[in-house]
Design an enzyme around this catalytic site. Structure first.
Site, mmCIF file in Angstrom:
data_model
loop_
_atom_site.group_PDB
_atom_site.id
_atom_site.type_symbol
_atom_site.label_atom_id
_atom_site.label_comp_id
_atom_site.label_asym_id
_atom_site.label_seq_id
_atom_site.Cartn_x
_atom_site.Cartn_y
_atom_site.Cartn_z
ATOM 1 N N TYR A 7 0.798 -1.234 0.000
ATOM 2 C CA TYR A 7 0.000 0.000 0.000
ATOM 3 C C TYR A 7 0.825 1.277 0.000
ATOM 4 C CZ TYR A 7 -2.862 -3.717 2.085
ATOM 5 O OH TYR A 7 -3.471 -4.927 2.373
ATOM 6 N N HIS A 8 1.968 1.280 -0.698
ATOM 7 C CA HIS A 8 2.830 2.460 -0.671
ATOM 8 C C HIS A 8 3.232 2.927 -2.073
ATOM 9 C CE1 HIS A 8 4.092 0.596 3.429
ATOM 10 N NE2 HIS A 8 3.006 1.345 3.569
#
Length: 541
Positions: free
Chosen positions: A467-468
């Site tokens: 999620y980055h």
């Protein structure tokens, strides 16, 4: 009112900061646009609510990638916040900055002013750390950082397990040295989520010079020649134009920021021509340089329930008892962020900077919690912090309401799979240590730890994002043909337009990206004030 000094597109981790800091000057008017709704849901403010939002489309865009050859043709999943606070309203609240060397690398790539020592004051400015008060941490800032109020007893076992494979205890991975394991610090205040919206927007909602529009989708930036003068947006079923007397600030994230630039005519000519978009400026790097953390989860059932979350009748009973604790005192298990332990480590002893991260979760996690697993267990993520693979974001259509084409290009560089195999083995060794020997039962996905081919197959079959996503509006000097913004985050080749969010990162930092995005916006706000000779002294709201 349709004229403002500044228009901010996106009320996520960066946009909320900008809205607060710019309206400290009562003479400056700001309009903040958010495509999602208000952040009123209990699931946002109660920390365990993240478990209901990340795997669903509640307050979440829930994007999918294009099929990934490196992941056996699977489509990846990309949850992104769709509400005030953006992804800081749905994430696991982990407070992580990355490594000091990450920021020094940015500066060495030609981005003056972005070394760690020059970024540190803005980390500190943003922060109110309840635990640490030293040269690396701040007190009195809007973003509250705390220890977990009711951590699981298993976190100590995780730290012991890390020690057993050579990862030392480290009381502060955001301090002088990143290497080591600790209980997660979280962006919470009094047992509630402290999102960017709660930290930065809530204190200034009564300012007369701040207008916030929710459920407002930005269609494009409006230009007069090559000068940005406003935005076109959809709101309440109608198309509107808003105008900026000073600047348009795009803070829509690593996927939407390049999409908005492209729809506005700023980007590679061939892509603009393909979709019949009038060209404002040919800028090759828009949407390129996408970097993301590839991640693999080991999940195990436990021999008993222990201090874990799970799907069981006893869990329902436990939550029923936990509800009054949280409702009345804001503590107990409902204040958990699930991801209660963190460690930074090296895949190879020759490395000087950690290239892997463990995140210990006190529940069984399978496919971003989209696959339901009954019973109780624990999980651990292992994340490749510095992947060499590069992807891109492109338009799928000219419809601003459709998602762009997202291609992280995971595991396209051969070094990434080699390092991930090492990472898989290190995580497995940690979980198989004596610290967990009386707890763990069967693995959800058993693999022979001595068979590299089987390990690679497991990675390609199950790995996905941590999620980055970053980098799609890369910061860099004008002689870098892939650079989209300069070191003051102004878009190359046009005026009156900046991009301020995680998309400007020239290289992915070695850690979670929420705190660094807030830092970027704090620094950008000061640069904007300098460039417009605005008062830096905060006003009384």
């Amino acid at each position: 009112m349709d004229h403002y000094d500044f228009i901010i597109v996106g009320a996520g981790s960066a946009g909320c900061v900008l809205a607060n800091r710019l309206t400290e000057d009562p003479c400056i008017s700001v309009c903040l646009l958010e495509a999602g709704g208000a952040d009123t849901s209990l699931l946002i403010h109660m920390p365990i609510g993240a478990a209901a939002m990340v795997p669903t489309k509640y307050n979440n865009w829930g994007f999918e990638t294009v099929p990934q050859p490196g992941l056996n043709g699977r489509k990846g999943y990309q949850p992104r916040g769709k509400t005030l606070g953006g992804s800081s309203s749905i994430n696991a609240m982990m407070y992580v900055r990355g490594n000091q060397a990450d920021y020094d690398l940015w500066e060495s790539a030609g981005n003056k002013g972005w070394s760690f020592q020059e970024c540190l004051p803005y980390f500190k400015k943003s922060e109110n750390n309840e635990v640490f008060s030293d040269e690396f941490h701040g007190q009195g800032g809007p973003l509250n950082v705390a220890d977990l109020g009711s951590p699981s007893e298993l976190v100590d076992r995780f730290i012991d397990a890390c020690e057993s494979i050579g990862i030392p205890r480290n009381c502060d991975v955001n301090g002088a040295n990143q290497f080591g394991a600790m209980m997660s610090q979280v962006t919470q205040v009094n047992g509630e989520r402290c999102s960017a919206a709660k930290a930065y927007l809530s204190p200034c909602l009564e300012r007369s010079n701040l207008t916030i529009l929710t459920n407002a989708t930005t269609h494009k930036v409006i230009f007069d020649g090559k000068h940005a003068i406003g935005v076109e947006l959809g709101h309440k079923g109608r198309t509107h134009q808003l105008y900026a007397k000073k600047e348009v600030l795009v803070s829509a994230g690593a996927f939407a920021s390049p999409q908005i630039l492209l729809l506005s005519g700023v980007g590679p000519s061939e892509q603009l021509n393909q979709f019949g978009i009038n060209k404002v400026h040919d800028l090759k790097g828009v949407g390129e340089n996408l970097q993301d953390h590839i991640d693999l989860v080991h999940a195990f059932r436990t021999k008993d329930k222990y201090d874990t979350f799970g799907i069981s009748f006893s869990m329902l009973q436990k939550l029923a008892h936990a509800w009054p604790d949280w409702k009345n005192r804001r503590n107990g298990k409902m204040s958990s962020n699930f991801a209660e332990g963190v460690a930074f480590l090296n895949s190879d002893s020759t490395l000087h900077v950690p290239d892997l991260e463990f995140v210990f979760v006190i529940a069984m996690i399978d496919d971003h919690a989209r696959k339901i697993r009954y019973g109780h267990g624990v999980s651990s993520h292992v994340t490749l912090l510095r992947p060499k693979s590069r992807g891109r974001v492109r338009l799928a259509s000219t419809d601003p309401y459709s998602q762009p084409e997202i291609d992280p290009n995971f595991l396209s560089h051969p070094d990434d799979i080699s390092t991930m195999i090492k990472a898989w083995k290190k995580q497995y060794s940690m979980l198989m240590s004596d610290s967990f020997s009386d707890i763990l039962a069967e693995s959800l996905y058993p693999v022979d730890p001595n068979d590299d081919r089987a390990i690679e197959k497991d990675i390609r079959q199950r790995a996905d994002t941590q999620y980055h996503p970053v980098g799609t509006c890369k910061m860099g000097p004008s002689n870098d043909e892939m650079a989209v913004v300069d070191s003051r985050l102004c878009v190359h080749g046009v005026t009156g337009l900046r991009v301020i969010d995680a998309s400007i990162m020239p290289s992915l930092i070695g850690g979670n990206t929420n705190a660094p995005t807030i830092m970027i916006a704090e620094k950008a706000a000061d640069m904007i004030k300098e460039d417009h000779q605005m008062d830096k002294t905060p006003s009384v709201s």
